[in-house]
Each structure stands twice: as structure tokens, then as C-alpha cells.
Scaffold this active site. Structure first.
Site: not given
Lengths: 330, 330
Positions: B179, B207-209, B230-231, B233
Site C-alpha cells: 500500500t 473487495r474494498v480494503g 499498510t498491511g 487491510g
């Protein structure tokens, strides 16, 4: 210790437009939803089942802005959303921009249980819903003349009551701020929360609101509380209202009632409300609008519904015991 | 008091796969992004401009998983997302499920400034982007063989490193958790944050993160801090990590550094990291992975980039001053 609280949206019809017959219709609808959700709890089912069943009943009733009876966006389309969260595992599922899924909250649960994701949206989410065997409905099923005309009225007058920058007259609250939701505590002291919405009348196509955002419109954590919010979604999304209530309990040691008041009356720069419970049987319901469709069952099993500042109490058989009980929360 | 911190994703390539040439390429890319963002601050522009410009530079570089070079979902498509937030006004904008918008973070800013909404998604958001004159690109523009093969590799092996339930080998971190983001404090002590992502490799379509969710992947509030995460999500979405950092500062009186450690190392049940700053010139950078692409400019104007546990320091002309400075945050 079983408790349940539901809402059918802050921004009830203004008192001036509410007839006695109409009010009765809303009270009965809310009582039915409590009956559905509380029956789950009485059967020993988890709170997650109770909030899902409650929200399904709200979605199926065209009186409320979620599922059947959803609001229209400015393109004349319905785009629905929902979310739920489990207070034991902190797992959550959500879905948005849905056009033909009969019960968005059921899809939210499928997302939680059948995918590694939290939020699944738009066309691909509908395909997933179908693959999971969820009931789909044609556009007609969701249509209500009342909501469609509300959209035309706002669009026609060029009002966009979509942001807290715009002063929304109270007469439009019922068009702009309705959402449904439920929070429950089951016999094992486990919490859950769910929300569902057709979104804001006259919203942009593609707008996603608070009802599918974990931490904004819905949150549950056994350590603190379960919350479902309603109101001008954008303000809740920026204030993280649902999670903020939990954070105030966790980090400041606030009580549920104090935290609910704080997030709605002090920290939220917009109109709206919430229903919330904790795992000790506590209930807190707050709103800033003239009315909010709502109902709750206390840990003693007493059943209440309300629109403005007085409440109906119901017996277990579905008969009204009293129509003039003072709202215990406000 | 100008400060800036950026990241190009937790889950850098494992050390075993990182050649000296490749590392140099990442360090130079990060230094360039810092140059772009810090130039805005030096010109007296607001922090919102600096984080937007930094993220545009990250999106335009195919080394990072955002904009050009985004990850592919399991249907072989790119679906991007971004968000930004202004710490003065607490206004925010976000967009998700974007296929052809060159710079998702620019669309996020348009949503913030030109609509009453926070989150605009999918096809309608792309139509809005075009109406606002944003640059659109064909699918080819975003394509990188590296990311496409990463998706095929994971899809082919039937691994779905998409949830904290699945143990993700470190060798896959760089595919799953990248990200980009930036946080800045400008000369007027105003904070801003931005994030952008192609999302998780091999994710479901739709998919929404976290990167478009205010409070999960991004948050800014002058009273507390600016954060970009970041990671994995989904874990950040359920933990509301970005807002949680702010809430711990506001309600518990935690320092930026303590709160950043707490949310990443104790409260987050997954791999990832964050960059964060406060309005007093403080910077905190934390991550749980072997490496995280990152860079920062301190209030004294010192310029650093890092991948693993040692840092490069750069002079203003873009020359390396040292390649072996100990990470001051970990």
C-alpha cells in the site's frame, strides 16, 4: 441478561406530519421487529443471529429506509448497504452498492463467514450473493412511491441535504437520515451489532455511507459495547462514531450512557442518533433529531417502542400496556 | 516544524530476494517521493497538498502497489482505492473499486472538495472522475508482469493470504501487504494524511480494503496526529487502527510513539505497519514485517529512507550521505 435495542432511523417524520394512525403503524412495526429479535435470544441463539433477524425484519418492511423501501439516489436508482459485527471475535462483514439483494444484512454475514474480507461491494458483491443462494429481487420489489417522490422533491428543489454544511429543515429529516439497525446481548453476555440502509435520498450514484463502515455506523466488542448509528452518514464516517463510543469506554473508563451522550451530542457535528448496549444489560439510546424510530427490550424483559419523547410499553403477547411512558434515556 | 513521512508498503521483499541494485532503486524512488512532498511544504503549501503530491508520485511509480503497478484480483483485474483527510477541518475524501483512474488519490480529493460525500465508489466514481477532468488510463497502463505473475502464483497454489486466519509466509508479504501513503505537518502545524492501494493480490472482485476507509487506513486530526497504515487491510478495518492511534492520544494521553507501538504491536492481530506524525514535529514509524518501504524528513530537515532496519540519509541535492544509520523508531 438478554437485551435488544433497534432503530428505524433518526429523523422520524416531524410531529406535525405524524397522524395517530401512522404512529401506531410505526410502533407496531417496531414491536414486531423486537419480537423477531428477542425470540432469537429466548431460543438461546447468539446475539449475531438476533441482530441479523431484527435487521431482516426492518429491511422487509417498506416503512423503513433499508432493503424494501430504500431511498433513491439522484439517478433514480436504489443502492443499498449493510454491515454486522460480532463482539466475541471482532469479525465483521459488510456490503455496499447493492441493487437487487433482498436482504443486504444477510450478504454482510456471508461476507464475514465465507470470505477473508470485511467489505465486498457493487456488482461483484451481487454475483457473490447469488452464488451463496441469497434471494434476489427485481427493482420493482424495492420501489415505494413515497421514497421516489421524496427524491424528486429534493432533486427538484435543488436541495442537497447530504452534508452538515447544508442546513436540513426538520421536515426533510425523514428523507435524509433514515437507516435501520440492531444491537443485542445474548444469554452468554456476547454482543453483536448490525446496520442496514438505502442511504441518503438524492445521494450521488456510487456514494457509500456509514452503514457498511465498521467503526462509523456499526461496532461491537464484548469488552465495551455494541452500537448501531443513524444520521448524516458522512459526519459519522469522519467522527468514527460507533468506534469512538467504544474507545471512550475503553480508554477513558466512561460509562455506556456517558459515552453515548458525548459522541452524539458533543463530538458529532451533525444530526443523528444511535442505539447501544453493554454486556452488563445496560442500554443507551441518544439522538439529536425531533424523533427516532426505536425500540428496546430491557434485561427484565420489558418491551418498549418510541418515536418522539414518550414510549409505548408492550406485553409479551403484543398488546399495548401503556402509551405514555417517559423516555428513560433522554 | 515541517515534517513528512511516507511508506511504500509493509511487507518489503524478503532480504533473501533483495539485491543491492534493487534496494538502491527502492531507496531512490522513496527519496524522490520525499523530494516531491517536501518541496510542497517548502513552498508553504498546506500539508494536504504535500500528502497528495507524495502519493501521486508513489502511484505513478510501478515499483509500488498503487496506481500504476497495482495488484491484480483473482479475476485478473485491477481495482484501486485511495483516501485523504485534512486535520484542520476533519474533512475527508475517498474512492474505491477504480479501474482506470490514473491517480486514485486525486479522485479522493475531488470527492472531498466537490461532493457532500466521503466515499464514492466503482463505476459511478469513474464517471465522476472524468467529469472532473482527471486523467484516465487504459488497462495496459496499470499492468506490470511482476504483479500479474504474483497473482497467478498465489491463485495457482490456491493460497489466499488474505486473512489473518491464514499464515502468510514472509516470502509472500510483498505480494499481499503493499500500500502507499503519506503524512505531513506543514509550516502552520496543520496535519494531513493520505493512502492509496491496489489492494491485496488475489483478493475477491469487489473487495474494498482499508486504504479508502477513514479511521482504518488513514486519519488526520490536528489535535492528535496524522496516520497512514499498510498491511492486511481487513485487520486494520476491524481494529480501526488509524483512528485508534488518535483515540489513545486523545483519551489516554499517550504519546505518538507509545500509541503507534501499541496499535501495531499489541492491538493489531496481523502483520502491517504505519507512518504517523503529530503537530509538534514528532514522527513514529512502526511495522511488524521484516521490512517496510519508508522515508521521512525530520523537523531539522534531515532526509531518510529505509527498507529494513538500517536507513539511508540523503542531502538536499539527492546524494546519499550515509547508508548505515540505525532506524531511530524500532
Amino acid at each position: 441478561m438478554k437485551t435488544l435495542a433497534i432503530h428505524g432511523g433518526a429523523g422520524a417524520l416531524p410531529k406535525s406530519e405524524m397522524t395517530q394512525e401512522r404512529a401506531q403503524e410505526f410502533h407496531e412495526a417496531l414491536r414486531y421487529v423486537l419480537h423477531v429479535g428477542y425470540s432469537c435470544l429466548n431460543q438461546g441463539k447468539p446475539s449475531l443471529d438476533a441482530v441479523e433477524a431484527s435487521v431482516v425484519a426492518l429491511e422487509d418492511n417498506p416503512l423503513f429506509n433499508a432493503g424494501r423501501g430504500s431511498s433513491f439516489n439522484r439517478d433514480g436508482k436504489i443502492e443499498m448497504e449493510a454491515a454486522l459485527m460480532d463482539g466475541i471475535t471482532l469479525k465483521a462483514g459488510a456490503s455496499s452498492l447493492l441493487r437487487n439483494v433482498r436482504n443486504p444484512v444477510k450478504l454482510a454475514r456471508k461476507v464475514m463467514e465465507k470470505t477473508p474480507h470485511v467489505l465486498l461491494s457493487a456488482y461483484a458483491a451481487e454475483v457473490f450473493a447469488q452464488s451463496e443462494g441469497l434471494v434476489m429481487e427485481a427493482d420493482d420489489y424495492f420501489f415505494t412511491t413515497y421514497r421516489y417522490e421524496a427524491m424528486l422533491k429534493i432533486r427538484g428543489s435543488n436541495k442537497t441535504p447530504l452534508s452538515e454544511d447544508v442546513v436540513v429543515p426538520a421536515s426533510l429529516h425523514s428523507f435524509t437520515m433514515s437507516t435501520v439497525g440492531a444491537v443485542a446481548c445474548d444469554v452468554n453476555h456476547n454482543l453483536a451489532a448490525a446496520s442496514s440502509s438505502g442511504g441518503t435520498t438524492n445521494k450521488y450514484a456510487g456514494r457509500v455511507g456509514q452503514s457498511c463502515i465498521v467503526g462509523a455506523g456499526v461496532y461491537a466488542n464484548n469488552k465495551t459495547c455494541a452500537v448501531s448509528c443513524t444520521g448524516l452518514g458522512e459526519a459519522f464516517m469522519r467522527a468514527l462514531t460507533a468506534y469512538d463510543l467504544s474507545a471512550q469506554m475503553e480508554y477513558k473508563g466512561s460509562s455506556l450512557v456517558d459515552a453515548a451522550r458525548e459522541v452524539i451530542h458533543k463530538k458529532l457535528n451533525a444530526n443523528g442518533g444511535l442505539v447501544s448496549i453493554d454486556s452488563k444489560g445496560g442500554i443507551a439510546i441518544q439522538y439529536t433529531t425531533q424523533g427516532m424510530y426505536r425500540g428496546w427490550v430491557t434485561q427484565e424483559g420489558r418491551i418498549f417502542t418510541a418515536i418522539y419523547d414518550s414510549c409505548f410499553e408492550w406485553d409479551l403477547s403484543g398488546k399495548v400496556k401503556s402509551k405514555d411512558i417517559k423516555d428513560p434515556f433522554n
